[in-house]
Design a protein around this motif. Structure first.
Motif, PDB file in Angstrom:
ATOM      1  N   LEU A  90      -4.931   1.401  12.692  1.00  0.00           N
ATOM      2  CA  LEU A  90      -5.256   1.699  11.293  1.00  0.00           C
ATOM      3  C   LEU A  90      -6.657   1.199  10.956  1.00  0.00           C
ATOM      4  O   LEU A  90      -7.034   0.090  11.341  1.00  0.00           O
ATOM      5  N   ALA A 131       1.186   3.495   4.248  1.00  0.00           N
ATOM      6  CA  ALA A 131      -0.181   3.318   4.731  1.00  0.00           C
ATOM      7  C   ALA A 131      -1.101   4.399   4.187  1.00  0.00           C
ATOM      8  O   ALA A 131      -2.291   4.157   3.965  1.00  0.00           O
ATOM      9  N   VAL A 137      -3.694   1.261   2.842  1.00  0.00           N
ATOM     10  CA  VAL A 137      -3.496   0.680   4.175  1.00  0.00           C
ATOM     11  C   VAL A 137      -3.468  -0.841   4.128  1.00  0.00           C
ATOM     12  O   VAL A 137      -2.636  -1.477   4.799  1.00  0.00           O
TER      13      VAL A 137
END
Length: 206
Positions: free
Chosen positions: A53, A121, A125
Motif C-alpha cells: 500500500l 483502504a 489507507v
C-alpha cells in the motif's frame, strides 16, 4: 523485519514534524500509551509495506503518535468521544507545524476513523492501517496478518508492561461517561476482556 537496525530505522521519526509529534505524546501521555503509539506505528507501517500500500509515512506517524491523546488527563473530554478530542488536538498540532488545512483535516480524519469497526483502504489507507494496527495492539485482533518474529521484536523493543489492563480501565471510564461513543460500543462488545487477554502479552522473545 526482525533485524534490530531495521527496527531502529522504522522507529525513527521520518521528519522533524514527526519528531515533534513523538515529543508531544511523550510529554502528555502515560508511558504505556506512548509505547502503544509507537507499536501502533510499527505495526501499521509494516502492514502497509507487506500489502504493497502506498502510505504517507509522516502522516501515519503523526496520527499514530497523537491518536490516543484524548485519553490523557490534559485532553480528556467529559462529553466528546476521545478519538474526536484527539483529532482536535492533532489539528491544532498540524496548524502549529505549518501544515495546510487539508493535511490537518487528514490527520484528524485518520485519528477519528481508528475507532471505526473497520476502514476500507480505498477510502483512507492510513486510517485503514492505523485501525488494524491498534486493533492488534489493544485486543490482539488478526495477529496472522503480521510476521510473528516482527511482532515479537516490536514487543521486546517496546514492552507492554500492563498496557492491556491500563487500556481496559481507560476504555471503561470513557464508556461510562460517554455511552453513545465508539468506546461505549466497544466496551459493551467485550473490549476490556479482550484487552486484558491480548495474546501479545504472551509473545515469546525472539
Amino acid at each position: 523485519m526482525t533485524d534490530s537496525r531495521d527496527l531502529d530505522r522504522l522507529l525513527t521519526p521520518p521528519t522533524p514534524v514527526a519528531a515533534r509529534a513523538l515529543a508531544v505524546v511523550s510529554a502528555h501521555a502515560s508511558p504505556g500509551l506512548a509505547a502503544h503509539s509507537l507499536r501502533s506505528f510499527a505495526f501499521a507501517a509494516a502492514l502497509g509495506d507487506s500489502e504493497g500500500l502506498g502510505v504517507d509515512r509522516e502522516l501515519l506517524w503523526v496520527a499514530s503518535m497523537l491518536h490516543d491523546l484524548g485519553l490523557s488527563p490534559s485532553f480528556d473530554s467529559h462529553t466528546v468521544p476521545f478519538e474526536r478530542a484527539g483529532a482536535d488536538v492533532a489539528r491544532v498540532f498540524a496548524a502549529g507545524a505549518g501544515w495546510d488545512d487539508e493535511r490537518g483535516r487528514r490527520v484528524a480524519e485518520i485519528i477519528e476513523r481508528h475507532m471505526w469497526p473497520s476502514v476500507a483502504a480505498e477510502l483512507d489507507v492510513e486510517g485503514h492501517l492505523l485501525e488494524r494496527a491498534t486493533s492488534l495492539d489493544v485486543s490482539g485482533a488478526a495477529p496472522g496478518d503480521w510476521e510473528r518474529g516482527f511482532v515479537a521484536a516490536v514487543v521486546e523493543r517496546l514492552p507492554r508492561d500492563g498496557f492491556g489492563d491500563e487500556f481496559a480501565t481507560l476504555a471503561a471510564a470513557q464508556a461510562h461517561r460517554k455511552p453513545a461513543s465508539e468506546a461505549g460500543r466497544s466496551v459493551r462488545a467485550g473490549l476490556p476482556a479482550r484487552a486484558r487477554a491480548n495474546p501479545l502479552d504472551a509473545v515469546p522473545r525472539p
